[in-house]
Design an enzyme around this catalytic site. Structure first.
Site, mmCIF file in Angstrom:
data_model
loop_
_atom_site.group_PDB
_atom_site.id
_atom_site.type_symbol
_atom_site.label_atom_id
_atom_site.label_comp_id
_atom_site.label_asym_id
_atom_site.label_seq_id
_atom_site.Cartn_x
_atom_site.Cartn_y
_atom_site.Cartn_z
ATOM 1 N N ARG A 59 92.642 10.825 -13.003
ATOM 2 C CA ARG A 59 92.082 9.495 -12.750
ATOM 3 C C ARG A 59 93.181 8.449 -12.627
ATOM 4 O O ARG A 59 93.031 7.435 -11.943
ATOM 5 C CB ARG A 59 91.097 9.106 -13.860
ATOM 6 C CG ARG A 59 90.213 7.925 -13.448
ATOM 7 C CD ARG A 59 89.181 7.549 -14.494
ATOM 8 N NE ARG A 59 89.796 7.203 -15.739
ATOM 9 C CZ ARG A 59 89.414 7.677 -16.931
ATOM 10 N NH1 ARG A 59 88.403 8.508 -17.034
ATOM 11 N NH2 ARG A 59 90.040 7.321 -18.023
ATOM 12 N N TYR A 112 87.534 -11.980 5.307
ATOM 13 C CA TYR A 112 86.659 -10.878 5.694
ATOM 14 C C TYR A 112 85.278 -11.099 5.073
ATOM 15 O O TYR A 112 85.150 -11.359 3.873
ATOM 16 C CB TYR A 112 87.298 -9.591 5.163
ATOM 17 C CG TYR A 112 86.654 -8.308 5.576
ATOM 18 C CD1 TYR A 112 86.620 -7.914 6.903
ATOM 19 C CD2 TYR A 112 86.112 -7.449 4.616
ATOM 20 C CE1 TYR A 112 86.055 -6.712 7.267
ATOM 21 C CE2 TYR A 112 85.550 -6.239 4.973
ATOM 22 C CZ TYR A 112 85.516 -5.882 6.303
ATOM 23 O OH TYR A 112 84.960 -4.685 6.656
ATOM 24 N N ASP A 184 95.607 -10.751 1.710
ATOM 25 C CA ASP A 184 95.129 -9.586 2.444
ATOM 26 C C ASP A 184 95.984 -9.484 3.709
ATOM 27 O O ASP A 184 95.884 -10.302 4.610
ATOM 28 C CB ASP A 184 93.639 -9.756 2.783
ATOM 29 C CG ASP A 184 93.041 -8.523 3.449
ATOM 30 O OD1 ASP A 184 93.783 -7.800 4.152
ATOM 31 O OD2 ASP A 184 91.826 -8.292 3.297
ATOM 32 N N LYS A 209 92.569 0.685 8.216
ATOM 33 C CA LYS A 209 92.919 0.162 9.539
ATOM 34 C C LYS A 209 94.244 0.767 10.018
ATOM 35 O O LYS A 209 94.328 1.967 10.156
ATOM 36 C CB LYS A 209 92.971 -1.375 9.474
ATOM 37 C CG LYS A 209 91.746 -2.001 8.780
ATOM 38 C CD LYS A 209 90.499 -1.980 9.639
ATOM 39 C CE LYS A 209 89.207 -2.299 8.909
ATOM 40 N NZ LYS A 209 89.142 -3.572 8.214
HETATM 41 C C1 LIG Z 1 88.309 -3.865 7.016
HETATM 42 C C2 LIG Z 1 88.882 -4.885 6.168
HETATM 43 C C3 LIG Z 1 88.683 -4.872 4.785
HETATM 44 C C4 LIG Z 1 87.811 -3.845 4.128
HETATM 45 O O1 LIG Z 1 88.330 -2.548 4.278
HETATM 46 P P1 LIG Z 1 87.358 -1.272 4.176
HETATM 47 O O2 LIG Z 1 88.310 -0.145 4.093
HETATM 48 O O3 LIG Z 1 86.512 -1.280 5.405
HETATM 49 O O4 LIG Z 1 86.539 -1.427 2.928
HETATM 50 C C5 LIG Z 1 89.288 -5.846 4.027
HETATM 51 N N1 LIG Z 1 90.058 -6.796 4.591
HETATM 52 C C6 LIG Z 1 90.262 -6.846 5.921
HETATM 53 C C7 LIG Z 1 91.119 -7.921 6.496
HETATM 54 C C8 LIG Z 1 89.681 -5.896 6.751
HETATM 55 O O5 LIG Z 1 89.886 -5.967 8.058
#
Ligand SMILES: *Cc1c(COP(=O)(O)O)cnc(C)c1O
Length: 394
Positions: A59, A112, A184, A209
């Site tokens: 974990r 987001y 982010d 992404k």
């Molecule tokens: C897609 C995205 C998220 C969330 O990611 P997931 O893997 O889909 O949960 C968070 N921040 C940004 C800027 C994103 O493009």
């Protein structure tokens, strides 16, 4: 740290490959594990005393996970990081590692969409107040700071409307208030922007992404500077945030080719964006290479590149008749997420997810992810789609 002085392409090829993790092969094996067996009682005691940095219990991580975490931390110039089963798990845990009941949280208005709702519902329920600010506010954020403002979340740029935020100016104000700045950095990746060097404390990635890059895995990462790492590790452990080893492996495998993919996405994206900018049905291209992109100067100052994700605002029409444009495209999938090798298209109305100021545009916003296909094919496809759209409007 002399390691971070290597150029980023070299770091991408070499990072996270400690011999004690790889055991002689190039990549760290995929460790499927729960229990970790200790050699003897003394080894057990040592592990208990230092559970973050020893192989303790799955974990807390396995070498497959650590390898991916170390890679992203090194690329970002961070003290360390944790891996998460999605980008949202990463953002939520980063926030929970920083806020407590009674705190005030500030978020860029362009964050987001699900993060907006996490702040407004889930965190509010836990006694955290959240306010959204104009992403172009810069040093003006000082006016929004309260006694109890402990955390500021930026997402630069907003991944729908592409506002680039003045991180150094915001971080300066945050420091004066002893508040934590979380960024982010999913759009830029550490290759095009390193928020910790511009004053951030914590950096979040939806590795789903570009980092993983192949539309085949959900994954997140959070990295932090020295001062914030312990809180991140504790929040991650308390929340039981574990990522499957196969998923971490896919993230690491994708990461190795990040630089070549990203350069190609950037090149293809620019070709398509420039063509769109001259199209009679296009009102605006929200791509940072264009001077009218909000925060273009900040992008030029703080970022070293762009990728394949940008939006266009159409001259006319609405979110009903935009179907004439989007339906029938041959090379663009209609879908969420981005950063894989393939092109995507997504009409999305920002109106309902803005509160700092009203979203106003003459026509619908359409987000494009330009993949690794030949841009000439993509342009032909978009040309036919925009003709259908123009004909339908009459
Ligand atoms: C897609 C995205 C998220 C969330 O990611 P997931 O893997 O889909 O949960 C968070 N921040 C940004 C800027 C994103 O493009």
């Amino acid at each position: 740290m002399s390691k971070s002085e290597k150029r980023s392409d070299t770091v991408l090829a070499e990072t996270g490959r400690r011999p004690e993790w790889t055991l002689g092969v190039v990549n760290p094996p995929v460790y499927h594990a729960s229990t970790v067996l200790f050699h003897n009682h003394a080894a057990l005691r040592r592990a208990i005393a230092n559970s973050e940095d020893t192989f303790f219990y799955a974990r807390k991580g396995t070498p497959t996970i650590w390898s991916f975490a170390e890679a992203v931390a090194e690329l970002e110039g961070a003290a360390g990081g944790k891996v998460f089963p999605s980008g949202i798990a990463a953002v939520t845990t980063a926030l929970l590692s920083s806020v407590k009941a009674g705190d005030h949280l500030l978020l860029a208005d362009s964050v987001y969409e699900p993060v907006r709702f996490i702040a407004k519902s889930f965190l509010r329920r836990l006694g955290v107040e959240a306010d959204f600010f104009d992403p172009l506010i810069g040093a003006g954020i000082a006016d929004l700071m309260r006694e109890n403002t402990t955390t500021i979340l930026l997402e630069s740029p907003g991944s729908l409307t592409f506002e680039f935020q003045d991180l150094p100016a915001i971080a300066k104000v945050a420091k004066e208030h002893d508040a934590t700045v979380i960024v982010d950095n999913t759009w830029a990746t550490p290759l095009f922007h390193r928020p910790l060097e511009h004053g951030a404390d914590v950096v979040v990635h939806a590795a789903t992404k570009y980092l993983a890059g192949h539309s085949d895995v959900m994954l997140g990462v959070v990295v932090a500077n020295d001062a914030k790492l312990k809180a991140l590790q504790r929040a991650t452990a308390f929340m039981g945030q574990v990522t499957g080893p196969d998923d971490a492996y896919l993230g690491l495998r994708g990461l190795r080719t990040l630089a070549v993919r990203l350069r190609q996405h950037e090149k293809n994206g620019l070709v398509v964006a420039k063509w769109l900018a001259d199209h009679e049905m296009v009102h605006q291209v929200l791509h940072p290479a264009f001077e009218d992109c909000p925060g273009h100067d900040i992008w030029k100052r703080d970022f070293t590149g762009a990728n394949g994700l940008f939006s266009i605002v159409l001259k006319a029409g609405d979110y009903e008749n935009v179907a004439h444009f989007v339906d029938g495209l041959e090379h663009f999938g209609i879908g969420f997420s981005w950063g894989g090798f393939e092109s995507l298209i997504l009409p999305q109305d920002p109106t309902a997810v803005r509160s700092a100021h009203k979203w106003e545009a003459p026509g619908p916003l359409v987000r494009l992810h330009i993949g690794l296909e030949d841009p000439a094919d993509l342009i032909e496809d978009l040309d036919a789609g925009l003709k259908r759209f123009a004909d339908a409007l009459g």
